[in-house]
Scaffold this motif. Structure first.
Motif, mmCIF file in Angstrom:
data_model
loop_
_atom_site.group_PDB
_atom_site.id
_atom_site.type_symbol
_atom_site.label_atom_id
_atom_site.label_comp_id
_atom_site.label_asym_id
_atom_site.label_seq_id
_atom_site.Cartn_x
_atom_site.Cartn_y
_atom_site.Cartn_z
ATOM 1 N N GLY A 1 47.755 27.785 50.284
ATOM 2 C CA GLY A 1 46.710 28.229 49.365
ATOM 3 C C GLY A 1 46.979 29.538 48.648
ATOM 4 O O GLY A 1 46.047 30.185 48.165
ATOM 5 N N TRP A 2 48.273 29.924 48.556
ATOM 6 C CA TRP A 2 48.630 31.168 47.871
ATOM 7 C C TRP A 2 49.168 30.856 46.478
ATOM 8 O O TRP A 2 49.884 29.878 46.270
ATOM 9 C CB TRP A 2 49.671 31.944 48.672
ATOM 10 N N GLU A 3 48.833 31.736 45.511
ATOM 11 C CA GLU A 3 49.244 31.550 44.118
ATOM 12 C C GLU A 3 50.424 32.453 43.777
ATOM 13 O O GLU A 3 50.612 33.520 44.374
ATOM 14 C CB GLU A 3 48.060 31.850 43.187
ATOM 15 N N THR B 1 42.999 37.810 58.485
ATOM 16 C CA THR B 1 42.575 36.465 58.083
ATOM 17 C C THR B 1 43.703 35.645 57.446
ATOM 18 O O THR B 1 43.558 34.429 57.301
ATOM 19 C CB THR B 1 41.406 36.561 57.089
ATOM 20 N N VAL B 2 44.809 36.299 57.051
ATOM 21 C CA VAL B 2 45.896 35.562 56.396
ATOM 22 C C VAL B 2 47.210 35.635 57.197
ATOM 23 O O VAL B 2 48.244 35.184 56.708
ATOM 24 C CB VAL B 2 46.145 36.055 54.950
ATOM 25 N N ALA B 3 47.159 36.162 58.403
ATOM 26 C CA ALA B 3 48.388 36.290 59.189
ATOM 27 C C ALA B 3 49.021 34.930 59.464
ATOM 28 O O ALA B 3 50.250 34.784 59.405
ATOM 29 C CB ALA B 3 48.095 37.017 60.500
ATOM 30 N N ASP B 4 48.194 33.934 59.746
ATOM 31 C CA ASP B 4 48.746 32.589 60.001
ATOM 32 C C ASP B 4 49.387 32.006 58.742
ATOM 33 O O ASP B 4 50.419 31.329 58.821
ATOM 34 C CB ASP B 4 47.649 31.655 60.507
ATOM 35 N N ASP B 5 48.771 32.258 57.582
ATOM 36 C CA ASP B 5 49.358 31.792 56.315
ATOM 37 C C ASP B 5 50.760 32.362 56.131
ATOM 38 O O ASP B 5 51.701 31.657 55.752
ATOM 39 C CB ASP B 5 48.497 32.237 55.123
ATOM 40 N N ILE B 6 50.890 33.655 56.403
ATOM 41 C CA ILE B 6 52.162 34.336 56.200
ATOM 42 C C ILE B 6 53.234 33.793 57.127
ATOM 43 O O ILE B 6 54.366 33.515 56.707
ATOM 44 C CB ILE B 6 51.976 35.861 56.398
ATOM 45 N N SER C 1 49.786 35.733 46.241
ATOM 46 C CA SER C 1 48.520 36.286 46.746
ATOM 47 C C SER C 1 47.539 35.177 47.096
ATOM 48 O O SER C 1 47.611 34.062 46.563
ATOM 49 C CB SER C 1 47.899 37.244 45.721
ATOM 50 N N LYS C 2 46.644 35.525 47.981
ATOM 51 C CA LYS C 2 45.575 34.615 48.374
ATOM 52 C C LYS C 2 44.400 34.781 47.416
ATOM 53 O O LYS C 2 43.827 35.872 47.320
ATOM 54 C CB LYS C 2 45.123 34.953 49.794
ATOM 55 N N GLY C 3 44.086 33.750 46.670
ATOM 56 C CA GLY C 3 42.982 33.823 45.752
ATOM 57 C C GLY C 3 43.344 34.402 44.379
ATOM 58 O O GLY C 3 42.477 34.670 43.578
ATOM 59 N N GLY C 4 44.651 34.591 44.128
ATOM 60 C CA GLY C 4 45.098 35.071 42.828
ATOM 61 C C GLY C 4 44.933 36.569 42.675
ATOM 62 O O GLY C 4 44.271 37.226 43.461
#
Length: 243
Positions: free
Chosen positions: A222-224, A109-114, A239-242
């Protein structure tokens, strides 16, 4: 004709004798000058193809990962199944000012973010020491940090806690952990090779500072950043969502 005239005629080679014009000599080419064959036109040489200069473009490939690639970092009972993890193989800019290919494992679910965030890091030529799976270090987070290795998924609890780390969900990444250490509220770090990097802001290759381009690159997806935590600071951690 008188005898003297005959002798004179015999000695002449070019001048006409007795009013006769000498025969014309044939053209040795067999052609009149105007009939000479023209030279064939010469085609211009093709222009050479331009030679590519500079580093290669960023590339990223997201694929499923086999269980045997995760012999130490995943086990039954982890909060995410290995079938939901993805291997991201991508370009990164090294400390040697050259392009390299590295690997990270993250949740699907976060591969595109990375890939989006790391493309920005590559485009800004932010240097990364190395990027290998934590399994190279038998899943030992301490050893991976000592080697200054950028990594992501690892099924382990959060530091100093019994709860799962965001790394165990495949939703966290640690970047250049030597230059961006985990620092306790008292200002200490467990890694001797990182002691010179415990203060912020500071200059240095591969260092992440508050509000810089690296922080903004991850914030855009959207990563903290762990450098914004109160008390303990984790400058390597996004991280995603802290958490």
């Amino acid at each position: 004709m008188k005898r003297s005239a005959v002798l004179a005629c015999l000695t002449l080679t070019v001048v006409a004798c007795a009013g006769q014009t000498p025969a014309a000599q044939p053209d040795r080419t067999g052609l009149e000058p105007a009939q000479a064959t023209p030279s064939a036109p010469v085609s211009p040489s093709p222009s050479p193809s331009p030679t590519r200069t500079g580093p290669p473009e960023f590339t990223a490939k997201v694929t499923k990962i086999a269980r045997d690639r995760l012999p130490y970092s995943w086990r039954p009972g982890c909060p995410v199944g290995y079938q939901d993890l993805r291997l991201v193989t991508m370009t990164y800019w090294g400390f040697d000012n050259r392009a390299h290919t590295g690997e990270l494992v993250v949740r699907d679910t976060v591969a595109d973010d990375i890939t989006t965030a790391f493309k920005k890091l590559y485009d800004m030529r932010f240097p990364i020491k190395q990027m290998r799976l934590v399994d190279v270090y038998k899943g030992d987070d301490f050893d991976s940090i000592e080697a200054d290795n950028t990594s992501a998924f690892n099924c382990r609890p959060a530091t100093g806690s019994s709860s799962w780390s965001k790394h165990a969900y495949g939703q966290a990444v640690d970047i250049n952990p030597r230059e961006n250490p985990y620092v306790t509220a008292g200002g200490g770090t467990a890694h001797q090779n990182a002691k010179q990097f415990t203060k912020r802001p500071m200059k240095g290759k591969g260092v992440i500072n508050p509000g810089d381009k690296v922080v903004r690159a991850f914030s855009s997806v959207g990563w903290e950043w762990g450098g914004y935590w109160s008390g303990t600071k984790d400058y390597q951690h996004f991280s995603k969502g802290g958490g």
